[in-house]
Design a protein around this motif. Sequence first.
Motif, PDB file in Angstrom:
ATOM      1  N   PRO A  35      -4.522  -5.178   0.665  1.00  0.00           N
ATOM      2  CA  PRO A  35      -3.410  -6.094   0.435  1.00  0.00           C
ATOM      3  C   PRO A  35      -2.611  -5.692  -0.802  1.00  0.00           C
ATOM      4  O   PRO A  35      -3.176  -5.176  -1.751  1.00  0.00           O
ATOM      5  CB  PRO A  35      -4.094  -7.452   0.187  1.00  0.00           C
ATOM      6  CG  PRO A  35      -5.503  -7.279   0.520  1.00  0.00           C
ATOM      7  CD  PRO A  35      -5.814  -5.834   0.540  1.00  0.00           C
ATOM      8  N   PHE A  36      -1.321  -5.923  -0.725  1.00  0.00           N
ATOM      9  CA  PHE A  36      -0.519  -5.686  -1.910  1.00  0.00           C
ATOM     10  C   PHE A  36      -0.437  -6.968  -2.738  1.00  0.00           C
ATOM     11  O   PHE A  36      -0.361  -6.923  -3.960  1.00  0.00           O
ATOM     12  CB  PHE A  36       0.894  -5.233  -1.541  1.00  0.00           C
ATOM     13  CG  PHE A  36       1.794  -5.153  -2.737  1.00  0.00           C
ATOM     14  CD1 PHE A  36       2.712  -6.154  -3.025  1.00  0.00           C
ATOM     15  CD2 PHE A  36       1.690  -4.097  -3.611  1.00  0.00           C
ATOM     16  CE1 PHE A  36       3.515  -6.091  -4.144  1.00  0.00           C
ATOM     17  CE2 PHE A  36       2.496  -4.024  -4.738  1.00  0.00           C
ATOM     18  CZ  PHE A  36       3.415  -5.017  -4.997  1.00  0.00           C
ATOM     19  N   VAL A  37      -0.546  -8.109  -2.049  1.00  0.00           N
ATOM     20  CA  VAL A  37      -0.391  -9.422  -2.666  1.00  0.00           C
ATOM     21  C   VAL A  37      -0.748  -9.385  -4.155  1.00  0.00           C
ATOM     22  O   VAL A  37      -1.899  -9.166  -4.520  1.00  0.00           O
ATOM     23  CB  VAL A  37      -1.315 -10.439  -1.962  1.00  0.00           C
ATOM     24  CG1 VAL A  37      -1.063 -11.823  -2.478  1.00  0.00           C
ATOM     25  CG2 VAL A  37      -1.126 -10.376  -0.474  1.00  0.00           C
ATOM     26  N   ILE A  40      -4.358 -13.992   0.329  1.00  0.00           N
ATOM     27  CA  ILE A  40      -3.264 -14.969   0.336  1.00  0.00           C
ATOM     28  C   ILE A  40      -3.801 -16.358  -0.003  1.00  0.00           C
ATOM     29  O   ILE A  40      -3.234 -17.084  -0.815  1.00  0.00           O
ATOM     30  CB  ILE A  40      -2.554 -14.975   1.708  1.00  0.00           C
ATOM     31  CG1 ILE A  40      -1.767 -13.691   1.896  1.00  0.00           C
ATOM     32  CG2 ILE A  40      -1.639 -16.175   1.846  1.00  0.00           C
ATOM     33  CD1 ILE A  40      -1.117 -13.566   3.254  1.00  0.00           C
ATOM     34  N   GLU A  49       5.506  -7.026   5.441  1.00  0.00           N
ATOM     35  CA  GLU A  49       4.549  -7.030   6.542  1.00  0.00           C
ATOM     36  C   GLU A  49       3.438  -8.048   6.300  1.00  0.00           C
ATOM     37  O   GLU A  49       2.786  -8.489   7.243  1.00  0.00           O
ATOM     38  CB  GLU A  49       3.954  -5.633   6.736  1.00  0.00           C
ATOM     39  CG  GLU A  49       3.106  -5.179   5.573  1.00  0.00           C
ATOM     40  CD  GLU A  49       2.713  -3.718   5.664  1.00  0.00           C
ATOM     41  OE1 GLU A  49       3.415  -2.955   6.342  1.00  0.00           O
ATOM     42  OE2 GLU A  49       1.713  -3.352   5.034  1.00  0.00           O
ATOM     43  N   GLU A  50       3.212  -8.393   5.040  1.00  0.00           N
ATOM     44  CA  GLU A  50       2.199  -9.400   4.750  1.00  0.00           C
ATOM     45  C   GLU A  50       2.781 -10.800   4.931  1.00  0.00           C
ATOM     46  O   GLU A  50       2.087 -11.727   5.350  1.00  0.00           O
ATOM     47  CB  GLU A  50       1.678  -9.236   3.311  1.00  0.00           C
ATOM     48  CG  GLU A  50       0.890  -7.953   3.125  1.00  0.00           C
ATOM     49  CD  GLU A  50       0.623  -7.607   1.676  1.00  0.00           C
ATOM     50  OE1 GLU A  50       1.388  -8.057   0.795  1.00  0.00           O
ATOM     51  OE2 GLU A  50      -0.340  -6.867   1.416  1.00  0.00           O
ATOM     52  N   ILE A  70      -6.306  -9.525   3.938  1.00  0.00           N
ATOM     53  CA  ILE A  70      -5.008  -9.974   3.467  1.00  0.00           C
ATOM     54  C   ILE A  70      -4.935 -11.492   3.460  1.00  0.00           C
ATOM     55  O   ILE A  70      -4.441 -12.099   2.511  1.00  0.00           O
ATOM     56  CB  ILE A  70      -3.871  -9.385   4.323  1.00  0.00           C
ATOM     57  CG1 ILE A  70      -3.915  -7.862   4.250  1.00  0.00           C
ATOM     58  CG2 ILE A  70      -2.533  -9.905   3.862  1.00  0.00           C
ATOM     59  CD1 ILE A  70      -2.838  -7.172   5.032  1.00  0.00           C
ATOM     60  N   ARG A  71      -5.481 -12.106   4.503  1.00  0.00           N
ATOM     61  CA  ARG A  71      -5.451 -13.568   4.541  1.00  0.00           C
ATOM     62  C   ARG A  71      -6.266 -14.147   3.403  1.00  0.00           C
ATOM     63  O   ARG A  71      -5.862 -15.101   2.743  1.00  0.00           O
ATOM     64  CB  ARG A  71      -5.993 -14.078   5.868  1.00  0.00           C
ATOM     65  CG  ARG A  71      -6.082 -15.601   5.867  1.00  0.00           C
ATOM     66  CD  ARG A  71      -6.469 -16.164   7.176  1.00  0.00           C
ATOM     67  NE  ARG A  71      -7.877 -15.971   7.455  1.00  0.00           N
ATOM     68  CZ  ARG A  71      -8.451 -16.331   8.604  1.00  0.00           C
ATOM     69  NH1 ARG A  71      -7.713 -16.891   9.555  1.00  0.00           N
ATOM     70  NH2 ARG A  71      -9.724 -16.135   8.799  1.00  0.00           N
ATOM     71  N   LEU A 112       4.687 -10.273  -2.242  1.00  0.00           N
ATOM     72  CA  LEU A 112       4.073  -9.842  -0.992  1.00  0.00           C
ATOM     73  C   LEU A 112       4.960  -8.820  -0.307  1.00  0.00           C
ATOM     74  O   LEU A 112       6.183  -8.882  -0.405  1.00  0.00           O
ATOM     75  CB  LEU A 112       3.925 -11.014  -0.016  1.00  0.00           C
ATOM     76  CG  LEU A 112       2.778 -11.982  -0.143  1.00  0.00           C
ATOM     77  CD1 LEU A 112       3.191 -13.179  -0.952  1.00  0.00           C
ATOM     78  CD2 LEU A 112       2.353 -12.463   1.225  1.00  0.00           C
ATOM     79  N   ARG A 113       4.322  -7.890   0.399  1.00  0.00           N
ATOM     80  CA  ARG A 113       5.096  -6.987   1.237  1.00  0.00           C
ATOM     81  C   ARG A 113       5.603  -7.783   2.424  1.00  0.00           C
ATOM     82  O   ARG A 113       4.980  -8.760   2.836  1.00  0.00           O
ATOM     83  CB  ARG A 113       4.220  -5.842   1.751  1.00  0.00           C
ATOM     84  CG  ARG A 113       3.841  -4.859   0.664  1.00  0.00           C
ATOM     85  CD  ARG A 113       3.000  -3.743   1.233  1.00  0.00           C
ATOM     86  NE  ARG A 113       2.616  -2.808   0.188  1.00  0.00           N
ATOM     87  CZ  ARG A 113       1.440  -2.211   0.107  1.00  0.00           C
ATOM     88  NH1 ARG A 113       0.528  -2.433   1.040  1.00  0.00           N
ATOM     89  NH2 ARG A 113       1.177  -1.384  -0.872  1.00  0.00           N
TER      90      ARG A 113
END
Lengths: 102, 695
Positions: B486-488, A34, A71-72, A30-31, A68-69
């Motif tokens: 990830p959903f991003v 991002i 939680e993210e 996830i990072r 973004l969610r």
Amino acid sequence: MNSSLENITLDKLNPGDRCQVVRILTKGAIRQRILDMGIHQGCEIEVERVAPLGDPVEFKLKGFHISLRKEEAEGIIVSLIAERKKIRYRRRRRGKQSPSTS
Amino acid sequence: MSAAKKITVALAGNPNSGKSTLFNALTGGNQHVGNYPGVTVEKKSGKRIHHGYEITFIDLPGTYSLGSYTFEEKIARDFIISEKPDIVVDVIETPNIERNLYLAIQILELGSSMMFVLNMFDEAKKAGMNVNQPLFGELLGSTAVPAIASQEKGIDAILDSIVETFECGKTKNIQINYGHELEAAISTLIAELDDDSFKGKYPKRWIALKLLEKDAGIISMLGDKHPLVAKAQQWRNAIEKMLGSDLELIIANQRYGFIAGICRESIQTTEKISKTPTDRIDTILTNRILGFPIFLFLMWLIFQLTFKLGAYPVKWIGTGLGYLSVFFSQLLPHGFISSMITDGIIGGVGGVVVFLPNILLLFLAIAFLEDTGYMARAAFIMDKIMHLIGLHGKSFVPMFMGFGCNVPAIMATRTLENPRDRLTTMLVIPFMSCGARLPVYVLLAGAFFPQYAGNVIFIVYLIGILMAILMALIFKRFIFKGLSAPFVMELPPYRLPTLKSVILHMWRRVYFYIKKAGTIILMASLIVWLATAIQIPTYSNHNNTPQGHDSLTDETSSKRLENSVAGYFGKLIEPIIRPLGFDWKIGIALTGGFAAKEIVVSTLATIYAVEESDVKSPELREALKDDPTFTPLIAFCLMVFTLLYSPCIATISVIYREAGSLKWALFAAAYTTIAAWIVTFLIFQIGKNTLGALN
């Protein structure tokens, strides 16, 4: 109410708020995502809107929109630059002193 | 005449940068679509002759970066490294230039000879951006060419620039300064990198950087035990401690800093308009109150378009094939060959072609939604619900389309980037009750629940949805556990796609279907036909004479079915399906249903020796009702079993092609059948005992 010194996580902001990224605590895929998508320390983010069902959230930065969610967004620490104008107006009406007049 | 000089050009860029549109414009119609070896990612290549040069373009998958995290990244990176294209053209979405440069830098660090296309230049201008192109190119050690790919503007300039870059040799090598500490680490690692295991494939600086980043690809190549891996780790720990931040973050910051510097120097931004058209449209389309209903309406619209409108061509095709069938059956003497051509081959081809209108229309709609940018909004709206069951917002549209037909629905899962999400979605789509199953419900509900037919059918659909949700949760928990994708996701600006690009987009899917899936479906249909035609000399050990017409042909075809391989199989599995209340007759019908679910109806008609196999035929209903072994409970069980058990051959074939492995296709067939058995067993046993107790 000196909001620009408060650090808050991105998921707690409201549509219209503008902030600057202070730290990124998320790890892993996830990072990476991002970072690849343009969110990094020091960049400015504006909260655009929340999805009809409450999640995810749409953000605006550097010329594009990203979602973004919550939680993210939780792992991204930001400092508030400007809040939604509505809130300031309401506070003034209630008679509280706003920072500029103190 | 000397042979044309050949240039290989790889097109790289972010998703939504207009890379594919540019690719189409550069290659005209000369495209070839294949797969990257071993994966189901499309590989598009095309050729163009320009001023005596033969230029081959490869359209790399759109990526945001060149790490080792996603499939697409690995493919793009591996291609650049191993195929060593002469030039890598980075297609930049100019309004979004800063983020697009993040990828550009990584390609530069790979040492590729590069060129930049500043695409969507008009949009950037409108947003108030003024790019000093020569300066911009120079700062990146290369040339930058403005373009508007959707209007085919700038194409010649790009081609000229490609030739020029090719002839003038390698571009200037740009290096980012990663800061004092990191640069020290990089230098040390480079010094120790006289290892020849790379044979000059990668620039040393790049390897050093990747080692410090703990890049999975490089580490697996060197091996865990390699001394440099440990050395890099030591440096990592030291730097992270000193600077108080993870290395990935430090590197990203340096990169973005470098990018910001370039943009500050070469781009002037005048006052921007506050609300773009996209913002205004989104205020309505993703509105808190209106967003959802608008979305549902659009889904309904597409569904109607695809399946109601598509029903006409499907009917025409059916009629056409029917004529063809009749023609051949009259031409050839009655017998095995005749039957093979009419029922086997024409029936098989029919089984492939019958999906075409729906696939065409559905993918036209999806291509349009994707190219305009609405799909991202659809995922944005639906993600909350999808995430609750362990899926991604993008899973919704394919699943919804499954209610019409599973085949195009599974093909539609390509929009899911994450392979795990994609596979899970593919595996649960079969529980979306498709159009082919409806005749079975209509027949059985009409015969056994005349008063409540509609409600009963609704319950069946509901069971399908609940099972899909359940299985999605189970898969995420046990099979694909631990990987939180990830959903991003980017929400691109709304753009009106060109008709050409939408049609090309749709056509690629149709082509894939005909070429890849079609062949398997045809083969499988032939096999199933063979199973119903080849006779096994066995005596029927059941005394149940099906009621119906006395006509000799009916009894013969019923007996023929009974004595065929399929019939034998139906009887063979009878002990397995008896706990579900089914007998060998139903067994045969279900076996036929494997080819296509609506065949359950026609097979039942044949077994019960009813000539009219129309779903609403009163004779068939009577025949079923008169059979004492067929009770309302069993009818309901048959509906549920038909809903849940293995998807039809066409669906299995598409799963095979889209998932890229036979394993998952067979798994889909197996687990759905097992699930069907368990659920039907429970319903039958509980139902039987409850009803028995009530009597």
